[in-house]
Design an enzyme around this catalytic site. Structure first.
Site, PDB file in Angstrom:
ATOM      1  N   CYS A  88       3.970   7.565 -17.237  1.00 57.68           N
ATOM      2  CA  CYS A  88       3.511   6.401 -15.244  1.00 57.68           C
ATOM      3  C   CYS A  88       3.048   7.175 -14.685  1.00 57.68           C
ATOM      4  O   CYS A  88       3.174   8.206 -14.751  1.00 57.68           O
ATOM      5  CB  CYS A  88       5.307   6.187 -15.402  1.00 57.68           C
ATOM      6  SG  CYS A  88       5.569   5.597 -13.585  1.00 57.68           S
ATOM      7  N   CYS A  91       5.530   9.127 -10.534  1.00 52.95           N
ATOM      8  CA  CYS A  91       5.867  10.010 -10.265  1.00 52.95           C
ATOM      9  C   CYS A  91       4.739  11.449 -10.657  1.00 52.95           C
ATOM     10  O   CYS A  91       4.182  10.867 -11.255  1.00 52.95           O
ATOM     11  CB  CYS A  91       6.670  10.623 -10.045  1.00 52.95           C
ATOM     12  SG  CYS A  91       8.538   9.774 -10.485  1.00 52.95           S
ATOM     13  N   CYS A 169      14.427   3.237 -15.466  1.00 45.92           N
ATOM     14  CA  CYS A 169      13.355   4.681 -14.510  1.00 45.92           C
ATOM     15  C   CYS A 169      14.370   4.997 -13.381  1.00 45.92           C
ATOM     16  O   CYS A 169      15.453   4.305 -12.514  1.00 45.92           O
ATOM     17  CB  CYS A 169      12.871   3.610 -13.428  1.00 45.92           C
ATOM     18  SG  CYS A 169      12.079   4.200 -12.038  1.00 45.92           S
ATOM     19  N   GLN A 273      11.878   1.917   5.200  1.00 46.52           N
ATOM     20  CA  GLN A 273      12.285   3.328   5.058  1.00 46.52           C
ATOM     21  C   GLN A 273      12.729   3.570   3.456  1.00 46.52           C
ATOM     22  O   GLN A 273      13.997   2.388   3.304  1.00 46.52           O
ATOM     23  CB  GLN A 273      12.962   4.437   5.753  1.00 46.52           C
ATOM     24  CG  GLN A 273      12.486   4.599   7.170  1.00 46.52           C
ATOM     25  CD  GLN A 273      11.140   5.756   7.018  1.00 46.52           C
ATOM     26  OE1 GLN A 273      10.688   5.711   5.869  1.00 46.52           O
ATOM     27  NE2 GLN A 273      10.646   5.690   8.288  1.00 46.52           N
ATOM     28  N   ASN A 307      14.428   0.879  14.225  1.00 40.73           N
ATOM     29  CA  ASN A 307      14.994   1.742  13.334  1.00 40.73           C
ATOM     30  C   ASN A 307      15.202   3.490  14.265  1.00 40.73           C
ATOM     31  O   ASN A 307      16.714   3.812  13.777  1.00 40.73           O
ATOM     32  CB  ASN A 307      14.527   2.562  12.000  1.00 40.73           C
ATOM     33  CG  ASN A 307      15.043   3.652  11.140  1.00 40.73           C
ATOM     34  OD1 ASN A 307      16.261   2.831  10.094  1.00 40.73           O
ATOM     35  ND2 ASN A 307      14.192   4.859  10.809  1.00 40.73           N
ATOM     36  N   ASP A 350      -1.427  -2.746  19.995  1.00 40.83           N
ATOM     37  CA  ASP A 350      -2.754  -2.165  18.919  1.00 40.83           C
ATOM     38  C   ASP A 350      -2.124  -0.697  20.094  1.00 40.83           C
ATOM     39  O   ASP A 350      -3.494  -0.433  20.362  1.00 40.83           O
ATOM     40  CB  ASP A 350      -3.133  -3.172  18.979  1.00 40.83           C
ATOM     41  CG  ASP A 350      -4.805  -1.944  17.735  1.00 40.83           C
ATOM     42  OD1 ASP A 350      -3.648  -1.156  16.644  1.00 40.83           O
ATOM     43  OD2 ASP A 350      -5.694  -2.407  17.531  1.00 40.83           O
ATOM     44  N   ASP A 375       6.514   6.889  15.581  1.00 39.55           N
ATOM     45  CA  ASP A 375       7.003   6.729  13.546  1.00 39.55           C
ATOM     46  C   ASP A 375       5.640   6.801  12.859  1.00 39.55           C
ATOM     47  O   ASP A 375       6.236   5.018  12.872  1.00 39.55           O
ATOM     48  CB  ASP A 375       8.187   6.228  14.017  1.00 39.55           C
ATOM     49  CG  ASP A 375       8.468   6.078  11.570  1.00 39.55           C
ATOM     50  OD1 ASP A 375       8.050   7.410  11.500  1.00 39.55           O
ATOM     51  OD2 ASP A 375       9.788   5.573  11.718  1.00 39.55           O
ATOM     52  N   CYS A 401       4.268  10.327   7.986  1.00 40.31           N
ATOM     53  CA  CYS A 401       4.614   9.783   6.693  1.00 40.31           C
ATOM     54  C   CYS A 401       2.527  10.510   6.123  1.00 40.31           C
ATOM     55  O   CYS A 401       2.699  10.203   4.606  1.00 40.31           O
ATOM     56  CB  CYS A 401       4.593   8.987   6.283  1.00 40.31           C
ATOM     57  SG  CYS A 401       3.528   7.602   7.036  1.00 40.31           S
TER      58      CYS A 401
END
Length: 443
Positions: A88, A91, A169, A273, A307, A350, A375, A401
């Site tokens: 897979c 991961c 999983c 998230q 959030n 934007d 964020d 991220c």
């Protein structure tokens, strides 16, 4: 003029068997060795290992290879929990001891900051991590069909569109972790063959499974789906052309999750998230690092559905949230009202546009704003940061991220009088190469 045929040069190294020593990991978590002057990137190999490999790709500056046999294993190598790990592509790092996974990710961030901003020593705080298994509350599961028209349900193999059939999983919540075989049996019972293209699972307060149909299921097949749903602890919806049809009528079209005393509603198509428990720790730490005061006025850029905005609003004078997607702005407004927060205003803009015109930031609010939360998505916030340094703001909290775009944006802050006070790794996606970071900049 005569054109003579020139055969392409044969790649001499393809399929070659080599024995190499792995010196380090690259940004993707692949082992790095050398063959002469060329680096060799070896899937699933770890530093300190001697590995027998087979070359799969040859470029002018590097080779790629797959490990065929581990001759000398690293002390950091462990047995993967998931039996599908080596097939897979979901991961990347289950074969690496978890503490070493954190070390690898932190080093990855350090290397990017060193290259972009010439910072040798980052002010690291303790990494944020929580549940390293059963943490992923939202996932897309693929559905493909073999030559016998039988459904294969699973995740894509690494660097491939081919699915690996999955039985279980361990990164999915318990409610979904072992559902793959049942999904497969159900789809294979349908008369509308190849009608389902993928399945999305969302572990909200009320878990949801969405079957994406590329053509409408027959009445008989929909009845089978309804009967299947009666024995499951989640609701089911069919999706086609962007619309959702719940099998059982719902009181609300929205799902929800809780964070810091706020109840946030979201559409199944909204970004949220993925790691719900780490999200709570992340928001708590953001509030702590910002050292919020009742008189503070916060600007939350790329605010999504609120959030960070809403938990922060409970502790400060005002919050202005700005988001690029209008639907999310409307969701943030809705969530503020539902949580009886009247000190928030949300706007669509934007933030990646090359402009210094922020019409939602009036002269009065510009003078009031004293702390900023960022964020952004993977593209980062380069143009937004260029505008931020022109404001009379001394505190910027950046949640990222993508470490590469964060390091790029950080240079703009550092070149304009800001200092990096704190930084920490947030392990939002355990056992993968993906990195989330929180950094506090003060001027």
């Amino acid at each position: 003029m005569v054109n003579f045929y020139k055969p392409k040069a044969v790649k001499k190294s393809i399929n070659q068997q080599l024995t190499v020593e792995i010196k380090s990991l690259d940004m993707n978590g692949d082992g790095v060795a050398r063959q002469g002057k060329k680096p060799i990137f070896v899937e699933l190999a770890l530093p300190g290992e001697t590995v027998e490999v087979k070359v799969t790709e040859e470029k002018s500056k590097y080779l790629r290879a797959k490990a065929k046999k581990i001759l000398v294993a690293a002390s950091t190598r462990i047995k993967p929990v998931c039996k599908h790990f080596y097939q897979c592509g979901g991961c990347d790092l289950q074969h690496l001891d978890y503490e070493q996974q954190l070390t690898f990710k932190q080093q990855k961030i350090s290397d990017l900051f060193r290259r972009n901003s010439n910072i040798e020593h980052l002010p690291w705080e303790t990494a944020l991590h929580v549940d390293i298994w059963h943490y992923r509350r939202k996932a897309r599961i693929g559905v493909q069909y073999n030559k016998l028209n039988q459904a294969i349900v699973g995740f894509r193999q690494k660097s491939s569109n081919v699915l690996t059939p999955i039985k279980s999983c361990p990164v999915l919540p318990d409610v979904f972790a072992d559902e793959f075989s049942d999904f497969s049996t159900l789809i294979n019972s349908f008369s509308s063959k190849q009608a389902i293209s993928h399945i999305e699972v969302i572990a909200a307060e009320e878990p949801l499974v969405i079957f994406r149909q590329v053509r409408k299921l027959s009445t008989e097949d929909q009845q089978k789906l309804l009967e299947f749903n009666q024995h499951k602890p989640y609701q089911i919806a069919l999706q086609q052309d962007g619309g959702l049809h719940y099998l059982v009528t719902q009181n609300s079209p929205y799902l929800s999750y809780k964070v810091n005393g706020c109840d946030l509603q979201f559409s199944p198509t909204d970004f949220v998230q993925v790691n719900i428990n780490l999200n709570t720790k992340m928001v708590n730490q953001a509030i702590q690092w910002l050292a919020l005061e009742p008189q503070d006025n916060i600007l939350d850029l790329f605010c999504g559905l609120g959030n960070f905005s809403l938990p922060i609003a409970k502790q400060v004078n005002s919050v202005i949230g700005v988001e690029g997607v209008q639907d999310m702005v409307e969701r943030a407004d809705m969530n503020a009202q539902a949580n009886q927060l009247t000190n928030c205003k949300f706007y669509q803009a934007d933030l990646n546009a090359e402009t210094n015109d922020w019409p939602w930031l009036t002269a009065d609010s510009e003078n009031m704003v004293n702390k900023i939360v960022l964020d952004p998505a993977r593209a980062g916030a380069y143009n937004a940061v260029k505008n931020i340094v022109e404001l009379n703001v001394n505190t910027v909290l950046y949640i990222s991220c993508d470490a590469a775009t964060m390091a790029r944006d950080a240079k703009v802050l550092l070149d304009n009088g800001f200092t990096l006070r704190k930084i920490c790794l947030m392990d939002m996606f355990s056992h993968t190469r993906h990195v989330e970071t929180m950094a506090l900049f003060c001027r």
